[in-house]
Design a protein around this motif. Structure first.
Motif, PDB file in Angstrom:
ATOM      1  N   LEU A 142       0.861  -1.183   0.000  1.00 48.03           N
ATOM      2  CA  LEU A 142       0.000   0.000   0.000  1.00 48.03           C
ATOM      3  C   LEU A 142       0.897   1.233   0.000  1.00 48.03           C
ATOM      4  O   LEU A 142       1.432   1.638   1.045  1.00 48.03           O
ATOM      5  N   SER A 143       1.078   1.831  -1.178  1.00 44.12           N
ATOM      6  CA  SER A 143       2.013   2.938  -1.331  1.00 44.12           C
ATOM      7  C   SER A 143       1.384   4.053  -2.151  1.00 44.12           C
ATOM      8  O   SER A 143       0.214   3.971  -2.539  1.00 44.12           O
ATOM      9  N   PHE A 144       2.177   5.072  -2.413  1.00 42.37           N
ATOM     10  CA  PHE A 144       1.677   6.208  -3.193  1.00 42.37           C
ATOM     11  C   PHE A 144       1.281   5.788  -4.604  1.00 42.37           C
ATOM     12  O   PHE A 144       0.497   6.465  -5.259  1.00 42.37           O
ATOM     13  N   LEU A 165      -6.814   1.366  -4.828  1.00 45.05           N
ATOM     14  CA  LEU A 165      -7.565   0.703  -3.759  1.00 45.05           C
ATOM     15  C   LEU A 165      -8.715   1.589  -3.293  1.00 45.05           C
ATOM     16  O   LEU A 165      -9.845   1.113  -3.100  1.00 45.05           O
ATOM     17  N   GLU A 166      -8.434   2.873  -3.087  1.00 41.73           N
ATOM     18  CA  GLU A 166      -9.473   3.800  -2.649  1.00 41.73           C
ATOM     19  C   GLU A 166     -10.627   3.842  -3.647  1.00 41.73           C
ATOM     20  O   GLU A 166     -11.814   3.746  -3.261  1.00 41.73           O
ATOM     21  N   HIS A 167     -10.311   3.971  -4.930  1.00 41.05           N
ATOM     22  CA  HIS A 167     -11.359   4.043  -5.945  1.00 41.05           C
ATOM     23  C   HIS A 167     -12.171   2.768  -6.010  1.00 41.05           C
ATOM     24  O   HIS A 167     -13.401   2.803  -6.183  1.00 41.05           O
ATOM     25  N   VAL A 183       3.631  -3.809   8.958  1.00 36.50           N
ATOM     26  CA  VAL A 183       2.550  -2.884   8.610  1.00 36.50           C
ATOM     27  C   VAL A 183       1.802  -2.461   9.870  1.00 36.50           C
ATOM     28  O   VAL A 183       1.425  -1.300  10.034  1.00 36.50           O
ATOM     29  N   GLU A 184       1.613  -3.414  10.768  1.00 36.25           N
ATOM     30  CA  GLU A 184       0.933  -3.119  12.030  1.00 36.25           C
ATOM     31  C   GLU A 184       1.702  -2.072  12.834  1.00 36.25           C
ATOM     32  O   GLU A 184       1.089  -1.183  13.461  1.00 36.25           O
ATOM     33  N   ASP A 185       3.018  -2.151  12.831  1.00 38.27           N
ATOM     34  CA  ASP A 185       3.820  -1.166  13.551  1.00 38.27           C
ATOM     35  C   ASP A 185       3.592   0.238  13.005  1.00 38.27           C
ATOM     36  O   ASP A 185       3.502   1.211  13.766  1.00 38.27           O
ATOM     37  N   VAL A 186       3.468   0.362  11.693  1.00 36.06           N
ATOM     38  CA  VAL A 186       3.190   1.669  11.084  1.00 36.06           C
ATOM     39  C   VAL A 186       1.793   2.133  11.478  1.00 36.06           C
ATOM     40  O   VAL A 186       1.577   3.317  11.781  1.00 36.06           O
ATOM     41  N   PHE A 187       0.830   1.212  11.492  1.00 30.40           N
ATOM     42  CA  PHE A 187      -0.537   1.561  11.900  1.00 30.40           C
ATOM     43  C   PHE A 187      -0.548   2.110  13.321  1.00 30.40           C
ATOM     44  O   PHE A 187      -1.215   3.114  13.618  1.00 30.40           O
ATOM     45  N   ASP A 188       0.175   1.448  14.209  1.00 27.02           N
ATOM     46  CA  ASP A 188       0.207   1.892  15.605  1.00 27.02           C
ATOM     47  C   ASP A 188       0.821   3.278  15.720  1.00 27.02           C
ATOM     48  O   ASP A 188       0.319   4.144  16.457  1.00 27.02           O
ATOM     49  N   THR A 189       1.926   3.495  15.018  1.00 23.41           N
ATOM     50  CA  THR A 189       2.618   4.782  15.088  1.00 23.41           C
ATOM     51  C   THR A 189       1.780   5.900  14.498  1.00 23.41           C
ATOM     52  O   THR A 189       1.731   7.020  15.038  1.00 23.41           O
ATOM     53  N   ALA A 190       1.080   5.610  13.382  1.00 26.24           N
ATOM     54  CA  ALA A 190       0.315   6.649  12.671  1.00 26.24           C
ATOM     55  C   ALA A 190      -1.082   6.856  13.261  1.00 26.24           C
ATOM     56  O   ALA A 190      -1.791   7.769  12.824  1.00 26.24           O
ATOM     57  N   GLY A 191      -1.484   6.018  14.214  1.00 33.39           N
ATOM     58  CA  GLY A 191      -2.792   6.185  14.834  1.00 33.39           C
ATOM     59  C   GLY A 191      -3.931   5.507  14.111  1.00 33.39           C
ATOM     60  O   GLY A 191      -5.102   5.716  14.460  1.00 33.39           O
ATOM     61  N   VAL A 192      -3.647   4.683  13.111  1.00 31.40           N
ATOM     62  CA  VAL A 192      -4.704   3.988  12.379  1.00 31.40           C
ATOM     63  C   VAL A 192      -5.398   2.980  13.290  1.00 31.40           C
ATOM     64  O   VAL A 192      -6.638   2.869  13.297  1.00 31.40           O
ATOM     65  N   THR A 196       1.525   7.844   2.161  1.00 31.03           N
ATOM     66  CA  THR A 196       0.334   7.976   1.316  1.00 31.03           C
ATOM     67  C   THR A 196      -0.640   6.849   1.584  1.00 31.03           C
ATOM     68  O   THR A 196      -1.862   7.057   1.620  1.00 31.03           O
ATOM     69  N   GLY A 197      -0.102   5.631   1.775  1.00 28.26           N
ATOM     70  CA  GLY A 197      -0.976   4.509   2.089  1.00 28.26           C
ATOM     71  C   GLY A 197      -1.694   4.698   3.410  1.00 28.26           C
ATOM     72  O   GLY A 197      -2.889   4.395   3.539  1.00 28.26           O
ATOM     73  N   VAL A 198      -0.996   5.219   4.403  1.00 29.94           N
ATOM     74  CA  VAL A 198      -1.609   5.494   5.707  1.00 29.94           C
ATOM     75  C   VAL A 198      -2.707   6.541   5.568  1.00 29.94           C
ATOM     76  O   VAL A 198      -3.823   6.390   6.094  1.00 29.94           O
ATOM     77  N   ASP A 199      -2.407   7.629   4.861  1.00 26.62           N
ATOM     78  CA  ASP A 199      -3.408   8.692   4.675  1.00 26.62           C
ATOM     79  C   ASP A 199      -4.640   8.173   3.952  1.00 26.62           C
ATOM     80  O   ASP A 199      -5.777   8.549   4.281  1.00 26.62           O
ATOM     81  N   THR A 200      -4.415   7.317   2.972  1.00 24.75           N
ATOM     82  CA  THR A 200      -5.546   6.755   2.224  1.00 24.75           C
ATOM     83  C   THR A 200      -6.413   5.887   3.117  1.00 24.75           C
ATOM     84  O   THR A 200      -7.654   5.938   3.059  1.00 24.75           O
ATOM     85  N   LEU A 201      -5.787   5.091   3.954  1.00 26.00           N
ATOM     86  CA  LEU A 201      -6.550   4.225   4.854  1.00 26.00           C
ATOM     87  C   LEU A 201      -7.329   5.058   5.872  1.00 26.00           C
ATOM     88  O   LEU A 201      -8.504   4.754   6.174  1.00 26.00           O
ATOM     89  N   ILE A 202      -6.718   6.119   6.395  1.00 29.10           N
ATOM     90  CA  ILE A 202      -7.420   7.008   7.323  1.00 29.10           C
ATOM     91  C   ILE A 202      -8.618   7.662   6.626  1.00 29.10           C
ATOM     92  O   ILE A 202      -9.719   7.773   7.196  1.00 29.10           O
ATOM     93  N   TYR A 203      -8.406   8.074   5.371  1.00 26.03           N
ATOM     94  CA  TYR A 203      -9.505   8.683   4.605  1.00 26.03           C
ATOM     95  C   TYR A 203     -10.636   7.682   4.392  1.00 26.03           C
ATOM     96  O   TYR A 203     -11.826   8.026   4.528  1.00 26.03           O
TER      97      TYR A 203
END
Length: 562
Positions: free
Chosen positions: A460-462, A468-470, A526-535, A498-505
């Motif tokens: 899940l990248s820029f 995925l969003e569409h 990926v879970e570690d990034v989710f935890d750090t980014a607040g997802v 970008t992937g994190v922002d998209t998932l939050i959106y």
């Protein structure tokens, strides 16, 4: 201290040879050296260099390559493809064999060697992976064809300017009159001899035998004295090791792209040989260390007054075939080249250039394999098209061959980015084996009437976030009955900002539409990034599943509906 020395002087790690090993290496080294001498002279002329520089390039650089490389049986020295790249790179900048040409070729060797050493020292050896095998293979075959065409006039004894006029006028008598029939006999005779005995070339020094015969005949009939095209007088003695004079800045700018291409393409040749040798001997090799060894060999060649060298696939295979066991074989080959420089240059002077052209054409012809393109077409039509485009671009760009491989690299990079920007996104459902599989492919019913289960087979990248969003938003808009969305994240190995922002959106947008988002199979990184980014904090704990089976059991039962 010994460990530090072994790191910077890798040959200190060589095992102490015994008498049997030295005998085997001596046989292999002398065999290799006897073949290398005529080939080195031929490849120097292919590069547009004075013939003697071929022997300079075959003297010290192969030894340096073995001492500082990681594969002891690589047969380094002048090779056809690198020589052709040198000739193409310098075309238009100077006259072949002129002092200016030699000066530029020396700097080309130094620059290409410095690039390779930098890559090896920074442990970026994986950079060769950015040159796909399909592109390198197509470029090599196109370059081989150009090499053969460039040597045909010399092998056939044609005075090319006169022959070209005769061909344009369809003047058969004029064409025949442009042929030096003695040179024709030397060239075609050598071609027939080497081709007929090609299968014995690994056991018998047939190139040396052909050189002896043609050289003796040329001397006996006074071919050179009658104005025939021969190697000519060569300076005897060792090369003078000097640092060349500095060039203008514009010259360096012109040489840099060619030096980079030579550094990468020549290493791909070495890579292919090293892999073959490693598999046969079951000895490990290190691509970063090999970059250093090949780079030092090029620098040594430049300081010797010669042109860039590389590892020869045919000579490396011969070295392995005749029983070489260690890098000592390169030292015995060195003795052959040294003896040639000190004592045999008067004999080499009588070699006809038609003979040298045939010596180039025979091994290069082995590189042309049309089956390569047929296999590519059967495997991947996109890669086949890129390969054919690379070959055509190389032929069109001749003699500036570097533009051909750059065109192939750009096409491959574009195709790579296209693939990454169009990830495979599918709706999944429960397969008979209990896993989530492509619903359309296997004709599976949905997990639940109000549930959309999605899987994306990419990170899940820029590049992949928007598709995925569409996909999710459009499916939810098309079916108002969807109240739950499950993203099976098992194939997602990485995620960026970008992937994190998209998932939050997606979480916020779907929540506003009354749709709940669930995640399953999220990997640790990926879970570690989710935890750090607040997802993770944005989703209730029961909306995140460790495995797909947990998600299937919970969501199909409707137990987690709020």
């Amino acid at each position: 201290m010994s460990a530090l020395l072994a790191r910077y002087l890798p040959f200190l790690n060589w095992p102490r040879p015994n008498a049997a090993d030295l005998a085997a290496d001596a046989r292999a080294g002398f065999t290799l050296g006897l073949i290398l001498v005529p080939q080195a002279v031929a490849y120097a002329m292919l590069a547009g260099m004075p013939p003697i520089t071929g022997l300079y390039a075959a003297l010290i650089p192969p030894v340096i390559s073995v001492l500082w490389g990681s594969c002891q049986l690589l047969g380094a020295g002048p090779v056809a493809l690198t020589s052709m790249l040198v000739a193409g790179s310098l075309s238009g900048m100077a006259a072949a064999e002129s002092a200016r040409w030699v000066e530029l070729a020396i700097w080309l060797a130094l620059m290409a060697g410095a690039i390779q050493m930098l890559i090896g020292a920074t442990r970026l050896g994986m950079v060769v992976n950015f040159l796909p095998g399909s592109v390198v293979g197509a470029f090599t075959q196109a370059a081989a064809l150009l090499i053969m065409l460039s040597q045909l006039p010399a092998m056939l004894g044609l005075e090319w300017s006169q022959a070209r006029v005769a061909l344009a006028a369809i003047d058969l008598r004029g064409l025949l009159g442009s042929v030096d029939w003695t040179a024709f006999a030397f060239g075609v005779g050598t071609l027939v001899f080497l081709s007929a005995l090609k299968k014995h070339s690994k056991r018998l020094p047939i190139v040396l035998a052909a050189a002896l015969v043609t050289g003796l005949v040329s001397w006996a009939i006074g071919y050179g004295e009658r104005g025939g095209a021969v190697v000519g007088t060569l300076p005897a003695g060792l090369p003078q090791f000097t640092v060349p004079q500095l060039l203008d800045w514009e010259d360096y700018r012109s040489l840099l792209p060619a030096a980079a291409v030579i550094a990468l393409v020549s290493f791909v040749e070495a890579l292919s040989s090293a892999k073959t040798i490693s598999r046969s001997t079951r000895r490990r090799w290190n691509e970063d260390q090999e970059f250093i060894g090949q780079g030092l060999a090029k620098i040594a060649s430049g300081l010797s007054g010669a042109f860039p060298v590389s590892a020869s696939f045919s000579r490396s295979a011969l070295n392995l075939f005749v029983g070489a066991r260690s890098g000592w074989s390169a030292l015995f080959a060195f003795v052959c080249v040294l003896a040639s420089l000190l004592f045999l240059t008067p004999a080499i002077a009588h070699l006809p250039r038609a003979f040298l052209a045939a010596v180039i054409i025979v091994p290069v012809s082995n590189l042309i394999t049309p089956r390569f393109f047929v296999r590519l077409w059967a495997t991947s039509r996109a890669e086949a098209v890129i390969a054919v485009s690379t070959a055509v671009a190389t032929l069109i760009a001749a003699p500036q061959l570097q533009w051909g491989i750059l065109a192939g690299f750009i096409l491959s990079l574009g195709y790579f980015l296209y693939q990454r920007s169009h990830p495979r996104i599918v709706e999944v459902a429960v397969h008979a084996d209990g896993t989530l599989r492509d619903r359309l492919r296997f004709g599976l019913p949905p997990l639940a009437p109000d549930l959309l289960a999605v899987r994306m087979d990419a990170g899940l990248s820029f590049v992949t976030a928007n598709p995925l969003e569409h996909f999710v938003i459009e499916r939810c808009r098309a079916d108002p009955g969807i109240k739950r969305v499950l993203i099976y994240a098992g194939p997602i190995n990485s995620i960026d900002v970008t992937g994190v922002d998209t998932l939050i959106y997606l979480i916020g947008t779907l929540r506003d539409q009354g749709v709940d988002l669930y995640l399953a199979g999220v990997k640790k990184q990926v879970e570690d990034v989710f935890d750090t980014a607040g997802v993770t904090a944005m989703l209730p704990p029961h909306h995140i599943f460790r495995t797909e089976r947990e998600a299937i059991a919970a969501l199909t039962a409707g137990a987690l509906r709020p």
